[in-house]
Write an enzyme that holds these catalytic residues in place. Structure first.
Site, short mmCIF file in Angstrom:
data_model
loop_
_atom_site.label_atom_id
_atom_site.label_comp_id
_atom_site.label_asym_id
_atom_site.label_seq_id
_atom_site.Cartn_x
_atom_site.Cartn_y
_atom_site.Cartn_z
N ASP A 138 0.84 -1.20 0.00
CA ASP A 138 0.00 0.00 0.00
C ASP A 138 0.88 1.25 0.00
O ASP A 138 1.94 1.25 -0.63
CB ASP A 138 -0.93 -0.05 1.22
CG ASP A 138 -2.29 0.59 0.96
OD1 ASP A 138 -2.31 1.81 0.75
OD2 ASP A 138 -3.30 -0.12 0.94
N HIS A 212 -3.81 6.00 3.37
CA HIS A 212 -4.47 4.78 2.90
C HIS A 212 -3.82 3.53 3.48
O HIS A 212 -4.51 2.62 3.98
CB HIS A 212 -4.41 4.76 1.37
CG HIS A 212 -5.28 3.74 0.72
ND1 HIS A 212 -4.90 2.43 0.55
CD2 HIS A 212 -6.51 3.84 0.16
CE1 HIS A 212 -5.85 1.78 -0.09
NE2 HIS A 212 -6.86 2.60 -0.34
N SER A 542 -11.09 -0.90 -0.89
CA SER A 542 -9.81 -0.85 -0.19
C SER A 542 -9.98 -1.14 1.29
O SER A 542 -9.04 -1.61 1.95
CB SER A 542 -9.17 0.54 -0.34
OG SER A 542 -8.51 0.68 -1.57
#
Length: 757
Positions: A138, A212, A542
């Site tokens: 990520d 994220h 996600s």
């Protein structure tokens, strides 16, 4: 569809090279993944890297190897012109040269919603979950967050071989412990394509400047953090799905995206390091498996006993919009949880409409304010979208503005209204988003409403000569029903690559998910957002992917002898597709019942997955037979499997329908057709007899043989067949059903999806 949250990762950097002939030639280069037949290295070379270098030099005097791959693939990556790539592909020992793909990210109540508070009684005393390392590919990690506290964890597993790579702002002594046991970053492919990393905007280290990656890794396996909230919302204990699993972070996503050469290098290193689960909340659309870098890496991972979970994508609700559809990948769609953040629109005509918001600042006055439609406060044709510079301050000053959703980020629309002097915003969905509501931490009083409410509010705006409105923020509401529902943004099947494999595999919580956040940017990701929060609430597949990644780690720890196929089967066959006594799971995009093309096997149910009764096991050999059924050439199979001497048996009749998959997808021709599927069930519980029941549509006859299977011992296997027969149907028709095997204590369920082409 606009991004689910504003993020610098969605910005594209345009590089124009035209100052010289050399620059033009360089601009024509791109990164290629070169797959090599490792066993064919000439005896003149002592090491494979030397052979790779020589092969590259044979076609280019200037190209440099970006990465050499040795675990999930054999070969290397390099920047080449198309002509050089073609010449290299013709060299001895080269299996294939594939252009690199660009991937994008698919961007506290969930443990209780999933029943994880009830799982302890199902986990064996010898549980080895703390030995499982979840590798998260990520944007990196913000390791100072409490979600990475290692209190109560034992020593780092002896099998762990990873490292904690350092950078200017990322020191191993402070970044890694017994929770995050490793951290690496991969930027060679990104910098070869996009140029040097902008160090004023992001760190050339595993540090997460986006948020994220911190969110996804803490969702998968973050430690429990009591007494948390996000701007006063969602108060409670934040925890990952597998709190005793370890985390290893592999930063592969940067300001301009995530590139295939970096992703493959990270997967290569993650398996070498000792990860047992890989979590990838990113995707790049659908392509043939041997051309898909994630599918290539995941195949070798599976063959080495590593479970791979990937997000399905945020391109829903259209059909065949999936990413990551290889059958050896667990493909995860998104659903809601039973928690919401209501913020209601109150009109002066007495009507109220429900919206959602995470706004936490100064509330609006108790008396209604003047109200205007953005399309009537602009001199541009797209002013209704509240894009930067489109609103007229003299028209919106002191008023609540209704903006239409689309094109630019939702939170950015509120900033446009605020900068023009507006007092608040109502964000109305259009047909593209329907009734899907995703809460945002707006920087001015704002709420989002569905398409129907938006149309009703517009009708009032256009008919009342002096419209007024206000917004009432109601905080956090739990126990919302029905839940879950399939998120409209969640990508849907069928798979365009292999329609006979049902995808997505299942859904998990992916809407308004609270987890840890970076300290580098505010919760909206906007440069104008000065707030810094330890946690954030965002949405996307996600977010659903790391839920499943953590559950895979939980299962792998509870059943260390299970294969990746068995672990995946346990999650799928225990998933539920209906509410208790109240019909099938709904699709927020339509308001009607969702189908297996939307949710796969259904919504995950962890307590049941820990004790599934029976599983559909899958081995590397099963997947090789599947590739033969797809008529893959030996070179294409070698790219995926690294088996350079493997050939399909010409005497054997390979069928995709023979893959021992836990779900059934049947693509009929429009004429009358009969299709037979073969499956094998393995007993992972107590002895017993399982009986089959089928719920089938009227248009399809389903025959299961035999209808009862008796298992006398643990590990015993039993075969059965299912024959599907249908009459002619119009092309494009679909129908659905369900097959269940039950011994009265367990229900081993498989969805049935039918399509006519």
């Amino acid at each position: 569809m606009e991004p689910l949250r504003s993020s610098s990762l969605m910005l594209l950097l345009l590089v124009i090279c035209c100052s010289s002939t050399a620059a033009v030639a360089a601009a024509k280069k791109r990164t290629y993944i070169v797959h090599m037949a490792k066993s064919q290295m000439p005896a003149a070379f002592a090491e494979h890297r030397h052979w790779y270098d020589a092969s590259l030099r044979s076609v280019s005097n200037t190209a440099e190897i970006l990465y050499a791959y040795d675990t999930v693939a054999h070969g290397f990556s390099a920047r080449l012109t198309p002509a050089e790539a073609g010449a290299l592909e013709r060299r001895p020992g080269v299996l294939g040269v594939v252009a690199e793909a660009r991937y994008e990210l698919h961007t506290t109540r969930t443990p209780e919603f999933l029943g994880l508070d009830r799982t302890e009684g199902f986990i064996p005393q010898s549980n080895t979950t703390s030995d499982v390392v979840v590798g998260v590919l990520d944007t990196g990690v913000w390791p100072e967050r409490n979600s990475y506290d290692d209190a109560g964890l034992g020593p780092v597993p002896a099998s762990w071989k990873g490292a904690c790579e350092e950078g200017k702002d990322f020191k191993a002594a402070n970044a890694c412990n017994r929770k995050p046991v490793g951290a690496r970053f991969f930027s060679n492919g990104y910098e070869a394509r996009m140029g040097p990393i902008n160090l004023t905007k992001e760190s050339r280290s595993p540090r997460d400047n986006d948020g994220h990656g911190t969110h996804t890794s803490s969702t998968a396996a973050g430690s429990a953090v009591p007494g948390v909230d996000f701007l006063g919302y969602a108060a409670g204990t934040a925890r990952g799905m597998s709190t005793r699993a370890r985390i290893a972070v592999y930063k592969v996503c940067w300001l301009g995206g995530c590139f295939g050469s970096d992703i493959l290098a990270a997967m290569d290193k993650a398996i070498e390091d000792g990860c047992g689960v890989l979590s990838l909340s990113l995707g790049g659309g659908m392509s043939e498996y041997y051309r898909d870098n994630v599918a290539v890496g995941a195949f070798s991972a599976m063959a080495m006993g590593v479970v791979v979970s990937c997000s399905a994508g945020n391109a829903g609700p259209g059909a065949s919009t999936l990413s990551n559809v290889a059958p050896w990948i667990t493909t995860v769609g998104a659903g809601t949880v039973d928690r919401d953040f209501p913020a209601n629109v109150q009109l002066s005509n007495g009507k109220n409409y429900t919206g959602v918001s995470l706004y936490s600042g100064k509330p609006l006055p108790s008396s209604p304010l003047p109200f205007i439609y953005a399309g009537n406060a602009t001199n541009t044709t797209n002013g209704n979208l509240c894009m930067t510079g489109t609103l007229l301050p003299d028209k919106v000053a002191g008023k609540i503005v209704l903006c239409d959703r689309g094109i630019n980020a939702r939170v950015q629309k509120g900033l446009v209204v605020r900068d023009a002097g507006g007092a608040g915003m109502i964000l109305a969905n259009t047909a593209a988003n329907g009734e899907e509501l995703v809460a945002d931490a707006h920087l001015l009083p704002a709420t989002a409403v569905g398409e129907k409410a938006g149309d009703a509010i517009k009708s009032y705006l256009f008919s009342d000569p002096n419209p007024t409105a206000t917004i009432a923020f109601r905080g956090t509401k739990v126990g919302v029903k029905p839940s879950p529902v399939v998120a409209a943004f969640s990508s849907r099947g069928p798979s365009a690559i292999t329609p006979d494999i049902l995808k997505p595999d299942l859904i998990a919580p992916g809407v308004n998910i609270l987890a840890a956040w970076t300290g580098s940017v505010g919760p909206t990701g906007q440069a104008a957002d000065p707030r810094r929060t330890e946690f954030n609430i965002i949405s996307g597949t996600s977010m659903s992917c790391p839920h499943v990644s953590g559950l895979l780690a939980l299962l792998k720890g509870a059943h260390p002898d299970w294969s990746p196929g068995a672990i995946k089967s346990a999650l799928m066959t225990t998933a539920y597709a209906a509410y208790p006594g109240n019909g099938g799971i709904l699709d927020v995009a339509t308001g009607r019942a969702a189908t297996p093309f939307d949710f796969g096997a259904g919504h995950v149910d962890p307590p049941k997955a820990l004790d599934p009764g029976l599983v559909y096991n899958l081995t590397t050999e099963d997947y090789l037979d599947f590739l033969c059924a797809l008529n893959y050439t030996p070179l294409q199979i070698a790219r995926l499997s690294r088996l350079t001497n493997y050939t399909c048996d010409r005497q054997k009749a390979y069928e995709v329908s023979d893959l021992n998959y836990p779900s059934f997808a049947v693509a009929f021709a429009t004429a009358s057709t009969t299709v037979k599927h073969t499956r094998t069930l393995t007993n992972v519980g107590a002895p017993g007899t399982y009986k089959a029941t089928v719920s089938a549509p009227e248009d399809v006859k389903v025959v299961v043989e035999p209808t009862a299977l008796t298992f006398a011992a643990l590990g015993e296997k039993k075969d059965y067949t299912v024959t599907f027969s249908t009459e002619s149907q119009p092309s494009g028709s679909t129908a659905f059903g369900r097959l269940e095997w039950s011994d009265s204590q367990h229900v081993v369920a498989s969805p049935l999806a039918f399509s006519w082409t």
